[in-house]
Scaffold this motif. Structure first.
Motif, PDB file in Angstrom:
ATOM      1  N   LYS A   6     -14.579   9.506  16.168  1.00  0.00           N
ATOM      2  CA  LYS A   6     -14.311   9.041  14.811  1.00  0.00           C
ATOM      3  C   LYS A   6     -12.850   8.627  14.735  1.00  0.00           C
ATOM      4  N   PRO A   7     -12.537   7.642  13.890  1.00  0.00           N
ATOM      5  CA  PRO A   7     -11.156   7.172  13.813  1.00  0.00           C
ATOM      6  C   PRO A   7     -10.258   8.182  13.126  1.00  0.00           C
ATOM      7  N   TYR A   8      -8.995   8.176  13.537  1.00  0.00           N
ATOM      8  CA  TYR A   8      -8.004   9.025  12.884  1.00  0.00           C
ATOM      9  C   TYR A   8      -7.301   8.198  11.814  1.00  0.00           C
ATOM     10  N   LEU A   9      -7.785   8.279  10.598  1.00  0.00           N
ATOM     11  CA  LEU A   9      -7.231   7.554   9.457  1.00  0.00           C
ATOM     12  C   LEU A   9      -6.899   8.559   8.365  1.00  0.00           C
ATOM     13  N   ILE A  10      -5.659   8.504   7.864  1.00  0.00           N
ATOM     14  CA  ILE A  10      -5.223   9.478   6.880  1.00  0.00           C
ATOM     15  C   ILE A  10      -4.657   8.762   5.646  1.00  0.00           C
ATOM     16  N   GLU A  11      -4.047   9.530   4.752  1.00  0.00           N
ATOM     17  CA  GLU A  11      -3.651   8.983   3.459  1.00  0.00           C
ATOM     18  C   GLU A  11      -2.663   7.829   3.571  1.00  0.00           C
ATOM     19  N   ASP A  12      -1.711   7.896   4.497  1.00  0.00           N
ATOM     20  CA  ASP A  12      -0.728   6.805   4.559  1.00  0.00           C
ATOM     21  C   ASP A  12      -1.360   5.491   4.994  1.00  0.00           C
ATOM     22  N   ASP A  13      -2.451   5.546   5.784  1.00  0.00           N
ATOM     23  CA  ASP A  13      -3.186   4.340   6.139  1.00  0.00           C
ATOM     24  C   ASP A  13      -3.856   3.741   4.902  1.00  0.00           C
ATOM     25  N   ALA A  14      -4.471   4.613   4.109  1.00  0.00           N
ATOM     26  CA  ALA A  14      -5.140   4.156   2.892  1.00  0.00           C
ATOM     27  C   ALA A  14      -4.137   3.579   1.892  1.00  0.00           C
ATOM     28  N   LEU A  15      -2.982   4.229   1.764  1.00  0.00           N
ATOM     29  CA  LEU A  15      -1.959   3.744   0.830  1.00  0.00           C
ATOM     30  C   LEU A  15      -1.402   2.390   1.267  1.00  0.00           C
ATOM     31  N   ALA A  16      -1.297   2.181   2.572  1.00  0.00           N
ATOM     32  CA  ALA A  16      -0.814   0.891   3.072  1.00  0.00           C
ATOM     33  C   ALA A  16      -1.766  -0.225   2.660  1.00  0.00           C
ATOM     34  N   ALA A  17      -3.062   0.027   2.812  1.00  0.00           N
ATOM     35  CA  ALA A  17      -4.056  -0.967   2.388  1.00  0.00           C
ATOM     36  C   ALA A  17      -4.008  -1.169   0.876  1.00  0.00           C
ATOM     37  N   TYR A  18      -3.865  -0.087   0.164  1.00  0.00           N
ATOM     38  CA  TYR A  18      -3.801  -0.128  -1.303  1.00  0.00           C
ATOM     39  C   TYR A  18      -2.653  -1.019  -1.782  1.00  0.00           C
ATOM     40  N   HIS A  19      -1.477  -0.795  -1.248  1.00  0.00           N
ATOM     41  CA  HIS A  19      -0.308  -1.567  -1.682  1.00  0.00           C
ATOM     42  C   HIS A  19      -0.424  -3.038  -1.266  1.00  0.00           C
ATOM     43  N   THR A  20      -1.029  -3.281  -0.119  1.00  0.00           N
ATOM     44  CA  THR A  20      -1.226  -4.665   0.302  1.00  0.00           C
ATOM     45  C   THR A  20      -2.201  -5.384  -0.624  1.00  0.00           C
ATOM     46  N   LEU A  22      -2.711  -4.764  -3.752  1.00  0.00           N
ATOM     47  CA  LEU A  22      -2.032  -5.020  -5.027  1.00  0.00           C
ATOM     48  C   LEU A  22      -0.950  -6.093  -4.906  1.00  0.00           C
ATOM     49  N   SER A  23      -0.493  -6.370  -3.689  1.00  0.00           N
ATOM     50  CA  SER A  23       0.550  -7.381  -3.509  1.00  0.00           C
ATOM     51  C   SER A  23       0.046  -8.787  -3.784  1.00  0.00           C
ATOM     52  N   GLY A  24      -1.262  -8.970  -3.701  1.00  0.00           N
ATOM     53  CA  GLY A  24      -1.838 -10.287  -3.926  1.00  0.00           C
ATOM     54  C   GLY A  24      -1.991 -11.117  -2.664  1.00  0.00           C
ATOM     55  N   TRP A  25      -1.367 -10.688  -1.563  1.00  0.00           N
ATOM     56  CA  TRP A  25      -1.517 -11.402  -0.293  1.00  0.00           C
ATOM     57  C   TRP A  25      -2.396 -10.554   0.623  1.00  0.00           C
ATOM     58  N   ILE A  26      -3.640 -10.955   0.741  1.00  0.00           N
ATOM     59  CA  ILE A  26      -4.591 -10.111   1.474  1.00  0.00           C
ATOM     60  C   ILE A  26      -5.137 -10.760   2.736  1.00  0.00           C
ATOM     61  N   THR A  27      -4.993 -12.068   2.884  1.00  0.00           N
ATOM     62  CA  THR A  27      -5.419 -12.694   4.129  1.00  0.00           C
ATOM     63  C   THR A  27      -4.262 -12.671   5.124  1.00  0.00           C
ATOM     64  N   GLN A  28      -4.368 -13.440   6.210  1.00  0.00           N
ATOM     65  CA  GLN A  28      -3.307 -13.461   7.223  1.00  0.00           C
ATOM     66  C   GLN A  28      -1.975 -13.867   6.607  1.00  0.00           C
ATOM     67  N   GLY A  29      -0.977 -12.997   6.758  1.00  0.00           N
ATOM     68  CA  GLY A  29       0.300 -13.250   6.105  1.00  0.00           C
ATOM     69  C   GLY A  29       1.412 -12.392   6.666  1.00  0.00           C
ATOM     70  N   PRO A  30       2.304 -11.905   5.815  1.00  0.00           N
ATOM     71  CA  PRO A  30       3.495 -11.185   6.299  1.00  0.00           C
ATOM     72  C   PRO A  30       3.181  -9.879   7.011  1.00  0.00           C
TER      73      PRO A  30
END
Length: 380
Positions: A6-20, A22-30
């Protein structure tokens, strides 16, 4: 149930996706660019190109390496079918070669299969164990061949003091959930060649001359051109934001996986009827999987052992597949004979290995396996 992985995914991984998100840039970008730069730095390669998965990474690598219709590429049959498929995608033909006891290509067997049609060797670092890169680099130099590394399982593995990803012109990684770090799905190509880097970036995004990020940030109107036929093989910024956080933990994850592997080594070393994984000098495995080989005197049928372990709450998987035995390749490979590959597939079992596993879970797996052997419940 103790799962196989099983993958090792924790809260900081989820928060990174969350903030991205909300940034409005979700496809290939920065975030994709940041992930590429950090992955290249980690592996020691000059460049890295993020793509949608390792299969697309292999496909694009075939293209930039100049592999095409009628060419032959030598690869192991003992690998996930995507390895061989990537060769077929460009109209070339996979030539299956034999593996050694470490599940990796045998250089001597590969050399026997080189002919005037051979254009490349596709080298797989199976289950995270590095293959003998130097031997295949020498072969490619001797016969003027391209070397492409399928490092789907090998992020964090090391060959002769250099991380996998920095040795060859094209190295392909996977971020599937079964791999060491994950972005849900995703892949990466590392290279030291600027011309490959530039063309890979074109090919992954429809051959577009100017990417979205540059166009959107420009204070002048820009019209893109499509320079050649390309593909939609992009990674999203959501995935890349998770990948950045996963990469920060990669060395720690590898250390934890190796601790589990060493516990298996210690707990199973006295069972004479099995062979355990082994690292030769200069080889450092991330232990993407832990495979044990059941010798001829092993008292239990492989499949029956797997069923008994499942009934005890332990998931396992069969030995690594052989592509030439799959329906898609049977008609093309009727004369292929790879006795070692077939034997390793038929007599190997992958044991659970993931982070975090508790000492109690590890002891339970070892104790259950020993108990089934000692009880000799099923005989040949």
């Amino acid at each position: 149930m103790i799962p196989i992985a099983k993958p090792y995914l924790i809260e900081d991984d989820a928060l990174a996706a969350y903030h991205t998100i909300l940034s409005g840039w979700i496809t290939q970008g920065p975030r994709v660019q940041e992930f590429e730069e950090k992955f290249a730095e980690y592996t020691g390669a000059k460049y890295a190109v993020a793509v949608s998965n390792c299969t697309t990474a292999l496909h694009l690598s075939m293209i930039v390496a100049g592999i095409g219709p009628g060419d032959e590429v030598i690869c192991p049959s003992m690998s996930y079918i995507a390895t061989a498929n990537s060769i077929k995608y460009v109209g070339a033909n996979p030539v299956f070669a034999e593996v050694n006891e470490f599940y990796n290509l045998d250089p001597a067997d590969v050399e026997k299969r080189i002919n005037h049609k051979t254009k490349a060797i596709l080298l797989v670092h199976q289950i995270g164990m590095p293959a003998d890169i130097d031997a295949f680099t020498d072969l490619c130099s001797k016969y003027n061949l391209k070397l492409i590394e399928d490092a789907a399982c090998a992020a964090g593995s090391v060959y002769k003091d250099k991380r996998i990803g920095s040795h060859s012109e094209l190295v392909c990684f996977s971020f599937h959930p079964r791999k060491i770090i994950s972005t849900g799905d995703g892949g990466m190509i590392t290279t030291n060649r600027e011309d490959y880097y530039s063309r890979l970036k074109l090919l992954r995004q429809h051959g577009m001359s100017v990417n979205d990020r540059i166009r959107h940030s420009s204070d002048k109107v820009i019209f893109e051109d499509h320079i050649e036929i390309g593909y939609n093989y992009r990674m999203t910024d959501i995935q890349a934001s998770v990948g950045i956080k996963q990469l920060e933990k990669l060395d720690w994850i590898v250390d934890q996986r190796r601790i589990i592997a060493m516990a298996y080594h210690e707990g199973l070393k006295d069972i004479q009827s099995i062979t355990l994984p082994h690292e030769e000098e200069g080889y450092f495995s991330n232990y993407q999987s832990y495979s044990i080989y059941l010798k001829e005197d092993f008292p239990i049928y492989r499949n029956e052992l797997m069923q008994k372990l499942l009934e005890k709450g332990i998931a396992t998987r069969r030995g690594i597949m052989n592509a030439h035995r799959e329906t898609a390749y049977k008609l093309l490979t009727r004369k292929v004979k790879l006795p070692r590959s077939e034997d390793l597939q038929d007599r190997s079992i992958l044991l659970p290995l993931y982070v975090p596993m508790s000492p109690q879970e590890i002891d339970f797996i070892i104790g259950t396996l020993k108990g089934l052997i000692e009880s000799n419940v099923i005989h040949y």
